[in-house]
Design a protein around this motif. Structure first.
Motif, PDB file in Angstrom:
ATOM      1  N   GLU A  64       0.696  -0.906   0.077  1.00  0.00           N
ATOM      2  CA  GLU A  64      -0.006  -0.062   0.001  1.00  0.00           C
ATOM      3  C   GLU A  64       0.719   1.251   0.085  1.00  0.00           C
ATOM      4  N   PHE A  65       0.525   2.378  -0.845  1.00  0.00           N
ATOM      5  CA  PHE A  65       1.255   3.599  -1.005  1.00  0.00           C
ATOM      6  C   PHE A  65       0.155   4.423  -1.183  1.00  0.00           C
ATOM      7  N   GLY A  66       0.465   5.501  -0.242  1.00  0.00           N
ATOM      8  CA  GLY A  66      -0.367   6.766  -0.251  1.00  0.00           C
ATOM      9  C   GLY A  66       0.302   7.804   0.507  1.00  0.00           C
ATOM     10  N   ILE A  67       0.006   9.058   0.383  1.00  0.00           N
ATOM     11  CA  ILE A  67       0.524  10.203   0.970  1.00  0.00           C
ATOM     12  C   ILE A  67      -0.579  11.047   2.084  1.00  0.00           C
ATOM     13  N   GLU A  68      -1.747  10.276   2.065  1.00  0.00           N
ATOM     14  CA  GLU A  68      -2.798  10.804   2.945  1.00  0.00           C
ATOM     15  C   GLU A  68      -2.599  10.239   4.274  1.00  0.00           C
ATOM     16  N   ARG A  69      -2.400  11.039   5.312  1.00  0.00           N
ATOM     17  CA  ARG A  69      -2.217  10.666   6.626  1.00  0.00           C
ATOM     18  C   ARG A  69      -3.498  10.723   7.397  1.00  0.00           C
ATOM     19  N   PRO A  70      -3.718  10.047   8.546  1.00  0.00           N
ATOM     20  CA  PRO A  70      -5.037  10.202   9.093  1.00  0.00           C
ATOM     21  C   PRO A  70      -4.731  11.284   9.862  1.00  0.00           C
ATOM     22  N   SER A  71      -5.912  12.024   9.886  1.00  0.00           N
ATOM     23  CA  SER A  71      -5.827  13.262  10.744  1.00  0.00           C
ATOM     24  C   SER A  71      -5.539  13.366  12.174  1.00  0.00           C
ATOM     25  N   ASP A  72      -5.759  12.086  12.915  1.00  0.00           N
ATOM     26  CA  ASP A  72      -5.453  12.083  14.220  1.00  0.00           C
ATOM     27  C   ASP A  72      -4.529  11.199  14.417  1.00  0.00           C
ATOM     28  N   ILE A  73      -3.089  11.769  13.943  1.00  0.00           N
ATOM     29  CA  ILE A  73      -1.883  10.986  14.155  1.00  0.00           C
ATOM     30  C   ILE A  73      -1.619  11.382  15.490  1.00  0.00           C
ATOM     31  N   LEU A  74      -0.592  10.475  16.181  1.00  0.00           N
ATOM     32  CA  LEU A  74      -0.242  10.595  17.485  1.00  0.00           C
ATOM     33  C   LEU A  74       0.099  12.046  17.949  1.00  0.00           C
ATOM     34  N   ARG A  75       0.732  12.577  16.999  1.00  0.00           N
ATOM     35  CA  ARG A  75       1.342  13.830  17.410  1.00  0.00           C
ATOM     36  C   ARG A  75       0.104  14.764  17.665  1.00  0.00           C
ATOM     37  N   ARG A  76      -0.905  14.793  16.959  1.00  0.00           N
ATOM     38  CA  ARG A  76      -2.072  15.637  16.999  1.00  0.00           C
ATOM     39  C   ARG A  76      -2.755  15.332  18.636  1.00  0.00           C
ATOM     40  N   ARG A  77      -2.770  13.927  18.753  1.00  0.00           N
ATOM     41  CA  ARG A  77      -3.602  13.497  19.785  1.00  0.00           C
ATOM     42  C   ARG A  77      -2.830  14.101  21.205  1.00  0.00           C
ATOM     43  N   LEU A  78      -1.621  13.916  21.037  1.00  0.00           N
ATOM     44  CA  LEU A  78      -0.824  14.217  22.054  1.00  0.00           C
ATOM     45  C   LEU A  78      -0.962  15.829  22.538  1.00  0.00           C
ATOM     46  N   LEU A  79      -0.997  16.581  21.539  1.00  0.00           N
ATOM     47  CA  LEU A  79      -1.006  18.140  21.759  1.00  0.00           C
ATOM     48  C   LEU A  79      -2.481  18.301  22.304  1.00  0.00           C
ATOM     49  N   ILE A  80      -3.660  17.645  21.971  1.00  0.00           N
ATOM     50  CA  ILE A  80      -4.905  17.832  22.348  1.00  0.00           C
ATOM     51  C   ILE A  80      -4.990  17.408  23.784  1.00  0.00           C
ATOM     52  N   GLU A  81      -4.686  16.022  23.840  1.00  0.00           N
ATOM     53  CA  GLU A  81      -5.193  15.390  25.242  1.00  0.00           C
ATOM     54  C   GLU A  81      -3.986  15.643  26.230  1.00  0.00           C
ATOM     55  N   GLN A  82      -3.043  15.972  25.987  1.00  0.00           N
ATOM     56  CA  GLN A  82      -2.098  16.553  27.081  1.00  0.00           C
ATOM     57  C   GLN A  82      -1.956  18.046  27.304  1.00  0.00           C
ATOM     58  N   ASP A  83      -2.793  18.546  26.643  1.00  0.00           N
ATOM     59  CA  ASP A  83      -3.049  20.097  26.483  1.00  0.00           C
ATOM     60  C   ASP A  83      -1.785  20.829  26.392  1.00  0.00           C
ATOM     61  N   LEU A  84      -1.020  20.701  25.347  1.00  0.00           N
ATOM     62  CA  LEU A  84       0.438  21.021  24.984  1.00  0.00           C
ATOM     63  C   LEU A  84       0.274  22.392  24.361  1.00  0.00           C
ATOM     64  N   PRO A  85       1.074  23.378  24.803  1.00  0.00           N
ATOM     65  CA  PRO A  85       0.954  24.680  23.855  1.00  0.00           C
ATOM     66  C   PRO A  85       1.126  24.441  22.317  1.00  0.00           C
ATOM     67  N   PRO A 358       5.744  16.166  19.393  1.00  0.00           N
ATOM     68  CA  PRO A 358       6.177  17.159  20.238  1.00  0.00           C
ATOM     69  C   PRO A 358       7.195  16.647  21.272  1.00  0.00           C
ATOM     70  N   PRO A 359       8.341  17.733  21.303  1.00  0.00           N
ATOM     71  CA  PRO A 359       9.247  17.068  22.614  1.00  0.00           C
ATOM     72  C   PRO A 359       8.872  17.539  23.759  1.00  0.00           C
ATOM     73  N   ASP A 360       7.845  18.273  24.115  1.00  0.00           N
ATOM     74  CA  ASP A 360       7.127  18.464  25.397  1.00  0.00           C
ATOM     75  C   ASP A 360       6.079  17.389  25.898  1.00  0.00           C
ATOM     76  N   ALA A 361       5.732  16.539  25.065  1.00  0.00           N
ATOM     77  CA  ALA A 361       4.785  15.445  25.340  1.00  0.00           C
ATOM     78  C   ALA A 361       5.387  14.409  26.278  1.00  0.00           C
ATOM     79  N   MET A 362       4.455  13.958  27.122  1.00  0.00           N
ATOM     80  CA  MET A 362       4.911  13.135  28.195  1.00  0.00           C
ATOM     81  C   MET A 362       5.154  11.695  27.513  1.00  0.00           C
TER      82      MET A 362
END
Length: 577
Positions: A64-85, A358-362
């Motif tokens: 499988e090959f594609g350039i579309e990534r799911p919107s809720d990749i871990l980076r985004r989930r960490l920013l939201i759920e860990q309330d990162l700036p 994010p480097p500030d993620a736990m």
């Protein structure tokens, strides 16, 4: 007479309108009614077909090959759920951007939450295993995504080059109102016109084209006369000398095909180096964590030692100088412990960035991976028999015995310490990045051939057929035009361009030879770099094996010394050193 004219005009207008409407329908049908979404999906499907074809050709498998990534990749989930700036909307992804005016697709990019690597909540500290780190890196890493997009762009370029050798249809329509007041009588009319054309470039160099045009003109004055123009033309152009031959005409297509191959080889190499890099960084972070644990344990021991030395000094067993030495050692241990913590946190933050997080993620890493690796290594390097022999004080040669230094050999070589010639052969056969460098040599050779072709004379055979006639407002009273091949205009032309001035082409040809030499040197240099890297890696493996053996024995000796020192210290017979 007037009625006849009006009847005839009505019949002409009706026939002309029907022909014009038919041509308009053909033009509209040819252009289609696709929107931005359909064009995007079509481009994705074209790229997917090209990539699958090349995967099967190069690797004997497809994936499988594609350039579309799911919107809720871990980076985004960490920013939201860990309330990162965050800096703004772009920090969360493209689908979170505020819509701009006239955005072409209402539902793109869409919010996709499929394929989560960590399905649970990430609001608190999360612990990653090495496998999870590799999966997260492939989904979140910026460099990984950029390499995939490079393949996508090269595939689009290839499709564009292929399009030059497909059937190309084009068409258009226009409606024009004209009022001529320059003569004795004012003439006002309407001209509706449409055309559709076809063209194709053959790989031999010949170019074919044909077109059909319809004109419908109506006078709004002078009784409302009307006339229809119908015109067809066809042209063929055949280069006979310079610019002829499939190898010259399809050079850009050939290069585009090879560029896709190069990008896929590059990505295949990148995936391997990326995985090794992630694993290396993962273990490097755990190594720093292990250093923190060691320095912490050493700090605790020295605190206990300093406290014990004070009690012994109070009892008169140690001097004040020895107590001060113990306190100084305690302070030095604290400093090393703080430095180790700082180094660990810096390495962990750097590892998060390499994963695209994010480097500030736990985030924490699973230390069991390092413990399993260390345990397996120690067991392989120092067996139980050797450990028992060390504890029982192995036979020590006499002091006056001759000293013989034994260089490290391959008697106890590990599974990866293969023969050097075999390792070099495997490296040269399996390094896909070397294939890219070698392919550039063939590209440079073809460029020399193309540059040499441009030095010659240009001889082109051109044929043209023109039948029918077009209409303007001034010819509205003429009879309708018809397609009659016996009344057409046919022409043939043979054009010769002699190579009197070829200074630019001469310089380009010479430069192509220089670039060929550069590409050959590039292969030689890269080959030497691969050999050097393999030889250094084999030396590193040998050094690591010897070092692990020495360190394992040193640990056992140190453990015996610690036991003896504690016994002496408890008995009040030790000195603080």
């Amino acid at each position: 007479m007037h009625k006849t004219l009006r009847k005839r005009g009505f019949q002409v207008t009706s026939r002309a309108s029907a022909a014009f409407l038919l041509l308009s329908f053909l033009v509209a049908f040819g252009t289609g009614c696709k929107g931005p979404t359909e064009y995007r999906v079509e481009a994705d499907e074209v790229v997917d077909d090209i990539v699958r074809q090349k995967q099967e050709q190069l690797f004997g498998r497809t994936s499988e090959f594609g350039i579309e990534r799911p919107s809720d990749i871990l980076r985004r989930r960490l920013l939201i759920e860990q309330d990162l700036p965050i800096a703004g909307e772009a920090s969360l992804g493209t689908d979170e951007l505020s819509p701009v005016e006239h955005w072409p697709e209402d539902n793109y990019p869409e919010n996709d939450s499929s394929g989560r690597i960590l399905p649970g909540s990430v609001a608190g500290p999360i612990r990653l295993s090495m496998i999870e780190a590799l999966q997260i890196g492939a989904r979140n890493s910026f460099s990984y995504q950029e390499n995939k997009e490079d393949i996508f762009r090269e595939a689009l370029d290839l499709d564009l080059e292929r399009n030059d050798f497909r059937d190309i249809f084009d068409g258009g329509m226009q409606s024009q109102i004209i009022s001529d007041l320059s003569g004795n009588r004012a003439e006002t009319g309407v001209r509706n016109s449409g055309d559709i054309s076809w063209s194709r470039q053959l790989e031999s160099g010949a170019a074919l084209s044909a077109g059909l045009a319809v004109d419908l003109v109506n006078l709004l004055t002078m009784g409302g006369a009307s006339s229809m123009g119908l015109k067809g033309d066809a042209t063929v152009s055949i280069p006979l000398m310079r610019g002829s031959g499939r190898h010259i005409v399809t050079e850009n297509l050939t290069q585009a095909e090879r560029n896709v191959v190069y990008s896929m080889y590059t990505f295949e190499r990148f995936k391997k180096t990326f995985a090794v890099g992630i694993a290396t960084d993962y273990l490097g972070v755990l190594n720093r964590l292990d250093s923190v644990k060691n320095n912490e344990e050493n700090y605790r021991r020295l605190i206990a030692s300093a406290r014990r030395s004070r009690r012994l000094a109070d009892a008169g067993s140690l001097t004040v100088l020895q107590v001060d030495q113990a306190v100084q050692s305690e302070l030095g241990a604290r400093n090393r412990w703080i430095i180790a913590i700082k180094s660990y946190n810096e390495r962990l933050d750097s590892f998060k960035i390499s994963l695209g997080l994010p480097p500030d993620a736990m985030i924490e890493l699973d230390r069991e991976d390092l413990e399993e690796l260390v345990g397996a290594t120690v067991d392989a390097m120092v067996g139980s028999d050797e450990a028992e022999e060390l504890e029982d004080e192995p036979n020590i040669p006499p002091a006056d015995a001759p000293i013989v230094l034994v260089e490290p050999g391959y008697e106890d070589a590990g599974p990866l310490e293969i023969d050097e010639l075999l390792a070099l052969g495997l490296g040269l056969d399996n390094r896909v990045d070397l294939r890219v460098i070698e392919g550039r040599v063939y590209d440079a050779q073809r460029k020399v051939v193309v540059a040499a072709d441009r030095l010659g004379a240009e001889l082109t055979l051109l044929g043209n057929a023109d039948v029918g006639a077009s209409r303007r407002v001034g010819s509205a009273t003429s009879d309708d035009a018809k397609i009659r091949t016996d009344k057409g205009v046919y022409s043939g032309l043979l054009m010769l361009d002699l190579p009197f001035e070829r200074t630019q082409e001469r310089n380009l040809y010479r430069d192509s030879l220089i670039k060929l030499e550069e590409s050959v040197r590039g292969v030689q240099q890269f080959e030497d770099q691969i050999k050097l890297a393999i030889r250094n890696e084999l030396r590193d493996l040998q050094e690591s094996r010897e070092s692990i053996q020495i360190q394992a024995k040193s640990v056992q000796v140190a453990e015996k010394r610690v036991k003896s020192a504690n016994m002496y210290l408890e008995a009040g017979r030790a000195e603080i050193r």
